[in-house]
Design a protein around this motif. Structure first.
Motif, short mmCIF file in Angstrom:
data_model
loop_
_atom_site.label_atom_id
_atom_site.label_comp_id
_atom_site.label_asym_id
_atom_site.label_seq_id
_atom_site.Cartn_x
_atom_site.Cartn_y
_atom_site.Cartn_z
N GLY A 166 0.83 -1.20 0.00
CA GLY A 166 0.00 0.00 0.00
C GLY A 166 0.86 1.25 0.00
N VAL A 167 0.42 2.27 -0.73
CA VAL A 167 1.13 3.55 -0.79
C VAL A 167 0.11 4.67 -0.64
CG1 VAL A 167 3.01 2.71 -2.24
CG2 VAL A 167 0.94 3.62 -3.31
N CYS A 168 0.59 5.83 -0.25
CA CYS A 168 -0.27 6.99 -0.09
C CYS A 168 -0.11 7.93 -1.28
CB CYS A 168 0.08 7.73 1.21
SG CYS A 168 -1.00 9.14 1.54
N LEU A 192 -9.96 11.64 3.39
CA LEU A 192 -9.47 10.48 2.65
C LEU A 192 -10.52 9.98 1.67
CD1 LEU A 192 -7.83 8.28 5.45
CD2 LEU A 192 -6.67 9.79 3.83
N ALA A 193 -10.05 9.45 0.55
CA ALA A 193 -10.90 8.67 -0.35
C ALA A 193 -10.57 7.20 -0.11
CB ALA A 193 -10.63 9.04 -1.81
N MET A 194 -11.59 6.40 0.19
CA MET A 194 -11.37 5.00 0.54
C MET A 194 -12.34 4.12 -0.24
SD MET A 194 -10.94 5.39 4.69
CE MET A 194 -10.64 3.63 4.91
N LEU A 195 -11.98 2.86 -0.34
CA LEU A 195 -12.90 1.90 -0.94
C LEU A 195 -13.92 1.45 0.10
CD1 LEU A 195 -10.77 -0.24 -3.40
CD2 LEU A 195 -11.60 2.11 -3.59
N LEU A 229 -7.88 8.38 -7.17
CA LEU A 229 -6.68 9.10 -7.59
C LEU A 229 -7.04 10.40 -8.29
CD1 LEU A 229 -4.51 6.10 -8.85
CD2 LEU A 229 -4.30 7.35 -6.69
N GLN A 230 -8.15 10.42 -9.01
CA GLN A 230 -8.59 11.65 -9.66
C GLN A 230 -8.98 12.70 -8.62
OE1 GLN A 230 -8.42 12.46 -12.86
NE2 GLN A 230 -9.20 14.50 -12.36
N LEU A 231 -9.66 12.26 -7.57
CA LEU A 231 -10.05 13.20 -6.51
C LEU A 231 -8.83 13.75 -5.79
CD1 LEU A 231 -13.10 11.21 -5.07
CD2 LEU A 231 -13.19 13.38 -6.32
N VAL A 232 -7.81 12.90 -5.60
CA VAL A 232 -6.57 13.37 -4.99
C VAL A 232 -5.90 14.40 -5.89
CG1 VAL A 232 -4.28 12.70 -4.16
CG2 VAL A 232 -6.24 11.21 -3.72
N SER A 233 -5.88 14.13 -7.19
CA SER A 233 -5.23 15.06 -8.12
C SER A 233 -5.93 16.42 -8.14
CB SER A 233 -5.20 14.47 -9.53
OG SER A 233 -6.50 14.41 -10.08
N GLU A 234 -7.21 16.44 -7.76
CA GLU A 234 -7.96 17.70 -7.68
C GLU A 234 -7.73 18.41 -6.35
OE1 GLU A 234 -9.66 19.05 -10.07
OE2 GLU A 234 -9.66 17.40 -11.51
N GLY A 235 -6.94 17.82 -5.47
CA GLY A 235 -6.62 18.45 -4.20
C GLY A 235 -7.69 18.31 -3.14
N LEU A 236 -8.62 17.36 -3.33
CA LEU A 236 -9.75 17.23 -2.40
C LEU A 236 -9.48 16.27 -1.25
CD1 LEU A 236 -12.69 17.06 -4.97
CD2 LEU A 236 -11.96 19.02 -3.61
N CYS A 237 -8.46 15.42 -1.38
CA CYS A 237 -8.27 14.38 -0.37
C CYS A 237 -6.93 13.69 -0.58
CB CYS A 237 -9.41 13.35 -0.44
SG CYS A 237 -9.54 12.56 -2.06
N TYR A 238 -6.70 12.67 0.23
CA TYR A 238 -5.59 11.74 0.08
C TYR A 238 -6.20 10.35 -0.10
CZ TYR A 238 -3.20 15.61 2.44
OH TYR A 238 -2.72 16.85 2.80
N THR A 239 -5.41 9.40 -0.54
CA THR A 239 -5.89 8.02 -0.55
C THR A 239 -4.72 7.07 -0.34
OG1 THR A 239 -7.33 6.45 -1.71
CG2 THR A 239 -5.64 7.51 -3.05
N ILE A 240 -5.01 5.96 0.28
CA ILE A 240 -4.04 4.89 0.46
C ILE A 240 -4.48 3.76 -0.48
CG2 ILE A 240 -3.01 3.24 2.05
CD1 ILE A 240 -3.86 5.36 4.26
#
Length: 310
Positions: A166-168, A192-195, A229-240
């Motif tokens: 797993g990576v962040c 965070l964005a999570m499954l 990953l798209q939401l992270v690229s928009e600066g809205l969150c992080y994801t693992i």
């Protein structure tokens, strides 16, 4: 009736050449050998195909009828031999591959493209479904090989397991990109964005936050990591996420990516498996593709281990 390829070949050559001696020269055989082969053929079919006149073979009407059929059979045998040779050389056949969404966008198409680059006559079916569906397809022998999240053991499936780290994922301009490793304390209270709840990475992430006493702020719940990953690229969150999605993203976007990836501690892993039916042998083509896939997964693991070190 037990006709041989050599008998048919000899008969057709005699008909084409018009004489036993010429047919023998064309076939690289002696005249007595050709005559014996024709005699054996006539015994098998049960009636004479030639009249013997002063040491010569003169074709009877039945021989002309049989010639067309013999040439057809020889062509079919030649074509079948060529096909078997191509199959043995892995140049003909069909691959039926099933994989989960994480592998379907970049990873598996690239593996397949590399494998098929010098095999223009091999057909391939590549289907994407959820990991449980992929597992069922392999168990029911609808597909030859699968790559999906590791299922519970089943007698109908052979499963070769690989643990993807797993990576962040962080926005490129985020202050945390200076960290060599991301921990739950770094993400305390951050969105965070999570499954879904029972996904392996989600369960391990929640456990890591609980054990660290950090607040887990699940802002987005998703089915796959691609939209995360798209939401992270928009600066809205992080994801693992697991390394497969991370490496696929990097290889797709390269320098244009607005994300960076850092190892996440404590370690979390997603177990992925190369799946094959247990109740039937694999074709040589599938075995060769499976070996290629194993090598590509090992390369993927190496890339995952070294993702974007600062």
């Amino acid at each position: 009736m037990n006709l041989s390829f050599r008998q048919l070949q000899t008969f057709v050559e005699v008909m084409r050449a018009g004489s036993v001696s010429e047919a023998g020269r064309a076939l690289g055989r002696t005249q007595p050998a050709v005559s014996a082969m024709i005699a054996g053929l006539e015994r098998e079919v049960g009636f004479p195909l030639f009249e013997r006149e002063r040491g010569r073979l003169v074709a009877k009407p039945e021989a002309y009828y049989f010639r067309e059929e013999a040439e057809f059979l020889l062509e079919r045998l030649t074509r079948s031999t060529r096909t078997l040779r191509d199959i043995g050389n892995l140049e003909k056949g069909k691959l039926r591959i099933a994989c989960n969404p994480a592998a379907s966008s970049v990873f598996m198409p690239r593996v397949l493209a590399r494998f098929l680059r010098d095999k223009p006559d091999v057909e391939a079916s590549l289907m994407m479904r959820s990991s449980p569906v992929v597992t069922d397809w392999i168990a029911s022998q609808q597909y030859d090989i699968g790559f999906a999240e590791t299922p519970a053991p089943r007698q109908t499936i052979n499963s070769e397991i690989f643990a993807l780290p797993g990576v962040c994922a962080l926005p490129k301009d985020d202050p945390l990109v200076t960290r060599e490793v991301i921990t739950p304390a770094d993400l305390d209270g951050k969105p965070l964005a999570m499954l879904f709840e029972d996904h392996a990475i989600s369960l391990q992430t929640r456990r890591a936050f609980d054990e660290a006493g950090a607040r887990l702020n699940k802002r987005f719940e998703l089915r796959t990591f691609l939209p995360a990953l798209q939401l992270v690229s928009e600066g809205l969150c992080y994801t693992i996420c697991e390394g497969l999605s991370a490496v696929s993203h990097q290889e797709s976007f390269g320098e244009a990516s607005s994300l960076v990836f850092r190892p996440f501690k404590p370690d979390c892993h997603l177990k992925m498996s190369l799946l094959t039916p247990a109740n039937r042998p694999l074709s040589m083509l599938v075995e060769s593709f499976a070996e290629t896939l194993r090598g590509e997964v090992r390369t993927l693991l190496e890339k995952s281990a070294g993702l974007n070190q600062p």
